[in-house]
Scaffold this active site. Structure first.
Site, PDB file in Angstrom:
ATOM      1  N   LYS A  87      39.432 105.205  77.346  1.00 17.66           N
ATOM      2  CA  LYS A  87      38.679 103.954  77.532  1.00 17.66           C
ATOM      3  C   LYS A  87      39.646 102.804  77.792  1.00 17.66           C
ATOM      4  O   LYS A  87      40.654 102.657  77.102  1.00 17.66           O
ATOM      5  CB  LYS A  87      37.832 103.676  76.281  1.00 17.66           C
ATOM      6  CG  LYS A  87      36.886 102.475  76.405  1.00 17.66           C
ATOM      7  CD  LYS A  87      36.059 102.324  75.131  1.00 17.66           C
ATOM      8  CE  LYS A  87      35.041 101.198  75.232  1.00 17.66           C
ATOM      9  NZ  LYS A  87      34.240 101.056  73.987  1.00 17.66           N
ATOM     10  N   SER A 162      29.253 100.427  74.715  1.00 15.22           N
ATOM     11  CA  SER A 162      30.105  99.927  75.776  1.00 15.22           C
ATOM     12  C   SER A 162      30.924 101.024  76.473  1.00 15.22           C
ATOM     13  O   SER A 162      31.459 100.821  77.568  1.00 15.22           O
ATOM     14  CB  SER A 162      31.085  98.892  75.215  1.00 15.22           C
ATOM     15  OG  SER A 162      31.944  99.477  74.247  1.00 15.22           O
ATOM     16  N   SER A 186      29.161 102.263  70.194  1.00 15.23           N
ATOM     17  CA  SER A 186      29.657 102.357  71.576  1.00 15.23           C
ATOM     18  C   SER A 186      30.241 103.702  71.967  1.00 15.23           C
ATOM     19  O   SER A 186      30.586 103.901  73.128  1.00 15.23           O
ATOM     20  CB  SER A 186      30.705 101.266  71.819  1.00 15.23           C
ATOM     21  OG  SER A 186      30.107  99.995  71.782  1.00 15.23           O
TER      22      SER A 186
END
Length: 516
Positions: A87, A162, A186
């Site tokens: 990420k 997210s 997330s």
């Protein structure tokens, strides 16, 4: 589609160790997959940066060590040579780290996050950095400054957020493993809507050093995979104490792989599973509730004792979170001002003062959702409102923690749907922030309390994945792996294979979309 990319990380690692596949072949197969389905107007767009040269170099190094044999080969980590995605909130040397924001466009970190140091030490080739909602603020990956990531199950729908990029990369067979961060769900919520496994470890059990802070008391790095065993393996690799993280626990990493293997027997005899009354029923889509009820029935058949638990203060958790989190956001993002950190944007006219430079920089560098949360948090922390808002929210946080403590006196693990709905269409909630925030209603309590949680695929509703969430007391991550692996086994026996294999149109849909 290459068969290599359909392997689980554990199965791929076995083939690498046996010499049936080389790491270079595995990395190249995934890079080819990324090239085939990630770009284009209708591509998945899971990656913001592809790290092909370095990934292939690490793969070649692993292959050379294995070919030479000897002590160095024996010392290789069992997962050496298995590729991984990261990420783009986790800093890495040699790759941009942007947090999906114009504020950090092109920024190159001078150091690695602790989890990246561990990934490098284990010689897992990094395929690249994945997309996210800007600074991890969102539930749909619609708030990235660099465009939406698409859900591989339906390219017109969100992949969650997210960490939608990491989840979509794993679901689209672009990577067997990925790292994400979970502040209010997330990792778990994207896992639920993409049919992948997402884990939020106990707060402090995985170092946050090198993860760009959103809300420091809530953030936690964790694994994103296609199987529970793969998550356990990656969790063990990245876990452990880090003296550079002041919130890091000193506990040794538990035997998560053994817990997952125990759960994979499908036997839950003697395990008390608590159904959280406040996280079911009204507000949950009928298909989501139906898959949840079916999962409960399977758990009971496997020997689990199903009990209902009440957590009355969970109804206030969403409100408390959306005061605590923005308050910490307001503090953490204050440094991105064009003077100390971040891009610098000069005012177009008027005097050139520090205040005006800061204003111009933050206006241009931050997106709408980030600005919304900064304003909300600054207001909550302001004189005259601190006690009424932030102070009250912290009191609710304590009540949520007490609810968990009481519930775990009655049950070994708690269970709920991970998300109240399946993946929704792009734009359907963009104009209603409150509706968007409700996506995290089932995941937020775990972050407020710091307890571990796992989301595993629980079936389909209208052709889209549903997630089932297990929660356990802090430091008892092994429990969620046992329960998660058991449900995974029970459902695979029922379906005749993994959930992702139940969607033969998945690959075709991605490839057709990427070709348009």
């Amino acid at each position: 589609m290459s068969e290599i990319i359909k392997l689980s990380a554990a199965a791929l690692a076995e083939k690498l160790r046996a010499g049936e596949v080389t790491s270079v072949e595995a990395v190249q197969a995934h890079l080819d997959r990324i090239a085939a389905v990630d770009g284009g107007e209708r591509g998945v767009h899971a990656f913001l940066h592809v790290n092909a040269e370095e990934a292939l170099a690490v793969a070649a190094e692993v292959d050379a060590i294995r070919a030479a044999g000897g002590a160095e080969a024996e010392a290789l980590h069992p997962m050496a040579g298995v590729p991984i995605a990261v990420k783009d909130l986790i800093v890495t040397v040699g790759q941009p780290t942007t947090a999906a924001s114009k504020m950090l466009e092109g920024w190159m970190s001078p150091y690695d996050a602790t989890v990246i140091e561990k990934v490098r030490a284990a010689k897992l080739p990094m395929l690249g950095k994945t997309n996210l909602d800007e600074f991890a603020m969102g539930s749909s990956t619609e708030h990235s400054a660099y465009g939406n990531t698409r859900n591989p199950w339906d390219l017109d729908r969100i992949p969650g957020g997210s960490g939608g990029g990491s989840a979509a990369a794993v679901a689209a067979f672009e990577a067997p493993l990925a790292l994400g961060t979970d502040t209010g769900g997330s990792i778990r919520q994207p896992g639920a809507v993409t049919g992948t496994v997402g884990v939020k470890p106990t707060y402090g059990s995985v170092s946050r050093y090198g993860a760009i802070a959103m809300a420091s008391s809530l953030d936690q790095i964790g694994p994103v995979t296609r199987t529970v065993l793969d998550s356990a393996i990656l969790h063990e690799l990245i876990g452990g104490h880090d003296e550079r993280d002041s919130t890091s626990l000193t506990d040794p990493v538990p035997s998560l792989v053994e817990a997952a293997k125990l759960g994979a027997t499908g036997d839950l005899t003697g395990v008390r599973v608590g159904v959280i009354k406040e996280l079911t029923g009204e507000g949950y889509e009928a298909g989501v509730q139906a898959r949840f009820d079916e999962s409960l029935a399977l758990l009971a058949e496997a020997g689990a004792e199903i009990v209902e638990v009440h957590c009355p203060n969970f109804k206030y958790a969403l409100g408390a979170y959306y005061l605590i989190m923005p308050s910490e956001v307001s503090s953490n993002l204050a440094k991105f001002d064009g003077v100390r950190y971040g891009q610098r944007v000069l005012p177009e006219e008027g005097p050139l003062t520090i205040e005006r430079v800061m204003g111009s920089t933050r206006a241009a560098g931050f997106g709408d959702e980030v600005k919304r949360r900064i304003i909300l948090g600054t207001y909550a922390l302001s004189a005259g409102y601190y006690d009424a808002y932030y102070g009250s929210a912290q009191k609710v946080r304590t009540l949520v923690q007490r609810d968990f403590a009481a519930a775990f006196e009655q049950a070994d693990v708690l269970v709920s749907p991970t998300s109240p709905n399946v993946a929704f269409e792009f734009g359907s909630k963009s104009d209603d922030p409150l509706a968007m925030y409700l996506n995290d209603v089932a995941t937020i309590p775990a972050n407020l309390a710091g307890v571990p949680g796992i989301s595993v695929p629980g079936g389909l509703s209208e052709g889209l994945p549903v997630g089932i969430q297990f929660l356990a007391p802090a430091r008892e991550d092994a429990r969620v792996y046992r329960a998660g692996a058991a449900l995974e086994k029970l459902l695979e026996d029922k379906w005749g294979g993994a959930l992702i294999d139940q969607a033969p149109e998945l690959a075709a849909a991605i490839e057709e979309g990427a070709a348009r």
